[in-house]
Motif scaffolding. Structure first.
Motif, PDB file in Angstrom:
ATOM      1  N   GLY A 246       0.826  -1.207   0.000  1.00 27.48           N
ATOM      2  CA  GLY A 246       0.000   0.000   0.000  1.00 27.48           C
ATOM      3  C   GLY A 246       0.857   1.253   0.000  1.00 27.48           C
ATOM      4  O   GLY A 246       0.543   2.240  -0.691  1.00 27.48           O
ATOM      5  N   ALA A 247       1.956   1.227   0.753  1.00 25.60           N
ATOM      6  CA  ALA A 247       2.864   2.379   0.799  1.00 25.60           C
ATOM      7  C   ALA A 247       3.503   2.618  -0.564  1.00 25.60           C
ATOM      8  O   ALA A 247       3.684   3.763  -0.992  1.00 25.60           O
ATOM      9  CB  ALA A 247       3.939   2.144   1.857  1.00 25.60           C
ATOM     10  N   MET A 248       3.854   1.536  -1.270  1.00 21.03           N
ATOM     11  CA  MET A 248       4.430   1.687  -2.605  1.00 21.03           C
ATOM     12  C   MET A 248       3.433   2.315  -3.568  1.00 21.03           C
ATOM     13  O   MET A 248       3.794   3.158  -4.398  1.00 21.03           O
ATOM     14  CB  MET A 248       4.919   0.339  -3.129  1.00 21.03           C
ATOM     15  N   LYS A 249       2.170   1.922  -3.428  1.00 20.69           N
ATOM     16  CA  LYS A 249       1.144   2.504  -4.301  1.00 20.69           C
ATOM     17  C   LYS A 249       0.963   3.986  -4.004  1.00 20.69           C
ATOM     18  O   LYS A 249       0.828   4.805  -4.927  1.00 20.69           O
ATOM     19  CB  LYS A 249      -0.178   1.760  -4.128  1.00 20.69           C
ATOM     20  N   ALA A 250       0.965   4.341  -2.726  1.00 20.74           N
ATOM     21  CA  ALA A 250       0.833   5.750  -2.345  1.00 20.74           C
ATOM     22  C   ALA A 250       2.011   6.560  -2.880  1.00 20.74           C
ATOM     23  O   ALA A 250       1.833   7.683  -3.380  1.00 20.74           O
ATOM     24  CB  ALA A 250       0.744   5.872  -0.828  1.00 20.74           C
ATOM     25  N   ALA A 251       3.204   5.994  -2.779  1.00 18.68           N
ATOM     26  CA  ALA A 251       4.395   6.682  -3.290  1.00 18.68           C
ATOM     27  C   ALA A 251       4.266   6.925  -4.791  1.00 18.68           C
ATOM     28  O   ALA A 251       4.600   8.006  -5.294  1.00 18.68           O
ATOM     29  CB  ALA A 251       5.647   5.859  -2.985  1.00 18.68           C
ATOM     30  N   HIS A 252       3.767   5.925  -5.500  1.00 15.86           N
ATOM     31  CA  HIS A 252       3.560   6.060  -6.949  1.00 15.86           C
ATOM     32  C   HIS A 252       2.570   7.173  -7.248  1.00 15.86           C
ATOM     33  O   HIS A 252       2.781   7.970  -8.177  1.00 15.86           O
ATOM     34  CB  HIS A 252       3.059   4.733  -7.518  1.00 15.86           C
ATOM     35  N   GLN A 253       1.497   7.250  -6.449  1.00 16.81           N
ATOM     36  CA  GLN A 253       0.492   8.308  -6.662  1.00 16.81           C
ATOM     37  C   GLN A 253       1.085   9.693  -6.456  1.00 16.81           C
ATOM     38  O   GLN A 253       0.666  10.661  -7.107  1.00 16.81           O
ATOM     39  CB  GLN A 253      -0.688   8.091  -5.713  1.00 16.81           C
ATOM     40  N   LYS A 257       9.700   7.928  -6.532  1.00 18.39           N
ATOM     41  CA  LYS A 257      10.253   6.703  -7.095  1.00 18.39           C
ATOM     42  C   LYS A 257      10.799   5.796  -5.985  1.00 18.39           C
ATOM     43  O   LYS A 257      11.537   6.248  -5.107  1.00 18.39           O
ATOM     44  CB  LYS A 257      11.362   7.023  -8.097  1.00 18.39           C
ATOM     45  N   VAL A 258      10.390   4.523  -6.045  1.00 18.84           N
ATOM     46  CA  VAL A 258      10.883   3.507  -5.111  1.00 18.84           C
ATOM     47  C   VAL A 258      11.857   2.608  -5.874  1.00 18.84           C
ATOM     48  O   VAL A 258      11.503   2.062  -6.921  1.00 18.84           O
ATOM     49  CB  VAL A 258       9.711   2.665  -4.559  1.00 18.84           C
ATOM     50  N   PRO A 259      13.116   2.477  -5.446  1.00 22.98           N
ATOM     51  CA  PRO A 259      13.681   2.961  -4.172  1.00 22.98           C
ATOM     52  C   PRO A 259      14.522   4.228  -4.300  1.00 22.98           C
ATOM     53  O   PRO A 259      15.159   4.625  -3.322  1.00 22.98           O
ATOM     54  CB  PRO A 259      14.586   1.798  -3.780  1.00 22.98           C
ATOM     55  N   ASP A 260      14.538   4.868  -5.466  1.00 22.05           N
ATOM     56  CA  ASP A 260      15.439   6.001  -5.679  1.00 22.05           C
ATOM     57  C   ASP A 260      15.193   7.135  -4.688  1.00 22.05           C
ATOM     58  O   ASP A 260      16.137   7.738  -4.159  1.00 22.05           O
ATOM     59  CB  ASP A 260      15.298   6.534  -7.115  1.00 22.05           C
ATOM     60  N   GLU A 261      13.916   7.440  -4.437  1.00 24.19           N
ATOM     61  CA  GLU A 261      13.575   8.527  -3.521  1.00 24.19           C
ATOM     62  C   GLU A 261      13.013   8.035  -2.191  1.00 24.19           C
ATOM     63  O   GLU A 261      13.036   8.766  -1.200  1.00 24.19           O
ATOM     64  CB  GLU A 261      12.552   9.454  -4.179  1.00 24.19           C
ATOM     65  N   LEU A 262      12.535   6.804  -2.191  1.00 24.12           N
ATOM     66  CA  LEU A 262      11.905   6.272  -0.981  1.00 24.12           C
ATOM     67  C   LEU A 262      12.116   4.769  -0.929  1.00 24.12           C
ATOM     68  O   LEU A 262      11.692   4.041  -1.825  1.00 24.12           O
ATOM     69  CB  LEU A 262      10.393   6.582  -0.989  1.00 24.12           C
ATOM     70  N   SER A 263      12.791   4.301   0.124  1.00 26.77           N
ATOM     71  CA  SER A 263      12.995   2.862   0.328  1.00 26.77           C
ATOM     72  C   SER A 263      11.898   2.321   1.235  1.00 26.77           C
ATOM     73  O   SER A 263      11.544   2.965   2.232  1.00 26.77           O
ATOM     74  CB  SER A 263      14.367   2.598   0.952  1.00 26.77           C
ATOM     75  N   GLU A 320      16.517  -9.086   1.005  1.00 28.70           N
ATOM     76  CA  GLU A 320      16.647  -7.829   0.263  1.00 28.70           C
ATOM     77  C   GLU A 320      16.207  -8.009  -1.185  1.00 28.70           C
ATOM     78  O   GLU A 320      16.663  -8.916  -1.871  1.00 28.70           O
ATOM     79  CB  GLU A 320      18.093  -7.322   0.301  1.00 28.70           C
ATOM     80  N   ARG A 321      15.303  -7.133  -1.603  1.00 29.76           N
ATOM     81  CA  ARG A 321      14.893  -7.087  -3.004  1.00 29.76           C
ATOM     82  C   ARG A 321      15.017  -5.665  -3.522  1.00 29.76           C
ATOM     83  O   ARG A 321      15.863  -4.897  -3.035  1.00 29.76           O
ATOM     84  CB  ARG A 321      13.466  -7.647  -3.144  1.00 29.76           C
ATOM     85  N   ASN A 322      14.171  -5.283  -4.474  1.00 27.73           N
ATOM     86  CA  ASN A 322      14.408  -4.019  -5.191  1.00 27.73           C
ATOM     87  C   ASN A 322      13.725  -2.793  -4.603  1.00 27.73           C
ATOM     88  O   ASN A 322      13.922  -1.687  -5.094  1.00 27.73           O
ATOM     89  CB  ASN A 322      13.963  -4.174  -6.656  1.00 27.73           C
ATOM     90  N   SER A 323      12.934  -2.945  -3.547  1.00 33.60           N
ATOM     91  CA  SER A 323      12.238  -1.772  -2.991  1.00 33.60           C
ATOM     92  C   SER A 323      13.129  -0.975  -2.056  1.00 33.60           C
ATOM     93  O   SER A 323      12.723   0.073  -1.539  1.00 33.60           O
ATOM     94  CB  SER A 323      10.982  -2.218  -2.224  1.00 33.60           C
ATOM     95  N   THR A 324      14.338  -1.467  -1.835  1.00 26.25           N
ATOM     96  CA  THR A 324      15.298  -0.712  -1.018  1.00 26.25           C
ATOM     97  C   THR A 324      16.588  -0.505  -1.778  1.00 26.25           C
ATOM     98  O   THR A 324      17.673  -0.576  -1.228  1.00 26.25           O
ATOM     99  CB  THR A 324      15.594  -1.447   0.311  1.00 26.25           C
TER     100      THR A 324
END
Length: 324
Positions: A246-253, A257-263, A320-324
């Motif tokens: 949900g946080a990733m979707k909010a960031a997209h809205q 950019k995840v993870p460039d601006e927000l991990s 660890e994956r790509n959201s960080t």
């Protein structure tokens, strides 16, 4: 469909004799037993399990009560419980309580009326007194109901500390937390772990913690408000994977950019966490092992086998994956 009377008639015996063969109780001569078993096979007779459970006050069935079947963590847990139960000769009745006190009590009443042999429950409303009143074995999973009751949990605080420290190691300077529902033990423990890492930071304040209520939609709304109030946030630890998504979707809205601006890092390790774009970094619980251990423990208690340990706390692992 053949009845027990049909079996008795074909075998030339009484209904009581057929019942003794079916339940393997009382003496039946070998010749008579073979006649009954042959008649059962020929007629393809299936015993009435409801009637048998009424007679035996048991049903070879386990009840599983979960708070939210829409959260993928619980279906994955239920699969483990079902797989293990079937291997051990038991069926499973799945109940979705919506974390509602009245609904949980109603399910407890129904399960007892069905003569289930035991219950696995994930609840933040049940009390030790309610468990004792049930008078059948109960195992608590995912959250502890009371000290002394059989319980299967994970290292929630340890995992939260690892998640928050990991965000710091990735260079995050302002880390927020999307917490789980108030009053749920694992939500409190994960929030405590987050606070332990950041509460000495000069920037930290309670406004960096928002409640996502362990739901995706609640998390989207909470994250939008959080990032609007604190645009400087560059890292988020969500207390479960659904809220992290949900946080990733909010960031997209918001165009972040995840993870460039927000991990973003989650907690649970549900299968869906590897299917998001970007794939979600998460604290992985051994979900299948949790369900397997809870079921095995419950069956041992039901069958009155020797049980040396009734409290298990499983370790967690950061993936660890790509959201960080």
């Amino acid at each position: 469909m053949a009845s027990i009377k049909d079996v008795a008639k074909m075998a030339g015996v009484s209904v009581a004799t057929v019942s003794r063969v079916l339940n393997n109780k009382g003496y039946v001569g070998q010749d008579t037993r073979e006649k009954v078993e042959s008649s059962i096979l020929e007629l393809n007779y299936k015993p009435n399990e409801v009637a048998r459970s009424l007679f035996k006050k048991q049903s070879n069935t386990i009840g599983l009560i979960v708070p939210d079947i829409m959260n993928p963590f619980f279906p994955e847990l239920a699969r483990a419980v079902e797989d293990t139960a079937i291997k051990l000769g038991y069926n499973v009745i799945l109940c979705n309580s919506d974390a509602n006190r009245e609904k949980e009590q109603a399910y407890l009443d129904v399960l007892q009326q069905k003569y289930v042999n035991g219950i696995i429950v994930s609840s933040n409303t049940l009390t030790a007194d309610q468990i004792i009143e049930i008078n059948i074995p109960v195992v608590s999973i995912d959250r502890e109901i009371s000290k002394g009751l059989p319980t299967i949990v994970v290292e929630n605080k340890k995992g939260a500390i690892a998640a928050t420290r990991f965000l710091k190691s990735k260079g995050c300077k302002r880390i927020a937390h999307i917490r789980g529902t108030d009053g749920i033990v694992n939500a409190e423990e994960r929030c405590e772990g987050y606070k332990e890492v950041v509460d000495q930071e000069l920037w930290f304040g309670e406004s960096y913690i928002v409640n996502g209520n362990y739901e995706m939609q609640s998390s989207i709304k909470a994250t939008l408000e959080l990032l609007s109030q604190h645009p400087e946030i560059d890292g988020i630890f969500a207390a479960n994977d659904i809220m992290a998504i949900g946080a990733m979707k909010a960031a997209h809205q918001l165009g972040k950019k995840v993870p460039d601006e927000l991990s973003i890092i989650g907690f649970d390790g549900i299968s869906l966490s590897a299917a998001t774009i970007p794939e979600l970094t998460t604290i992985v619980q051994p979900i299948y092992e949790l369900g397997e251990k809870a079921t095995t423990l419950l069956v041992n208690l039901m069958e009155q086998k020797s049980v040396e340990k009734t409290y298990f706390k499983f370790d967690v692992e950061l993936i660890e994956r790509n959201s960080t």
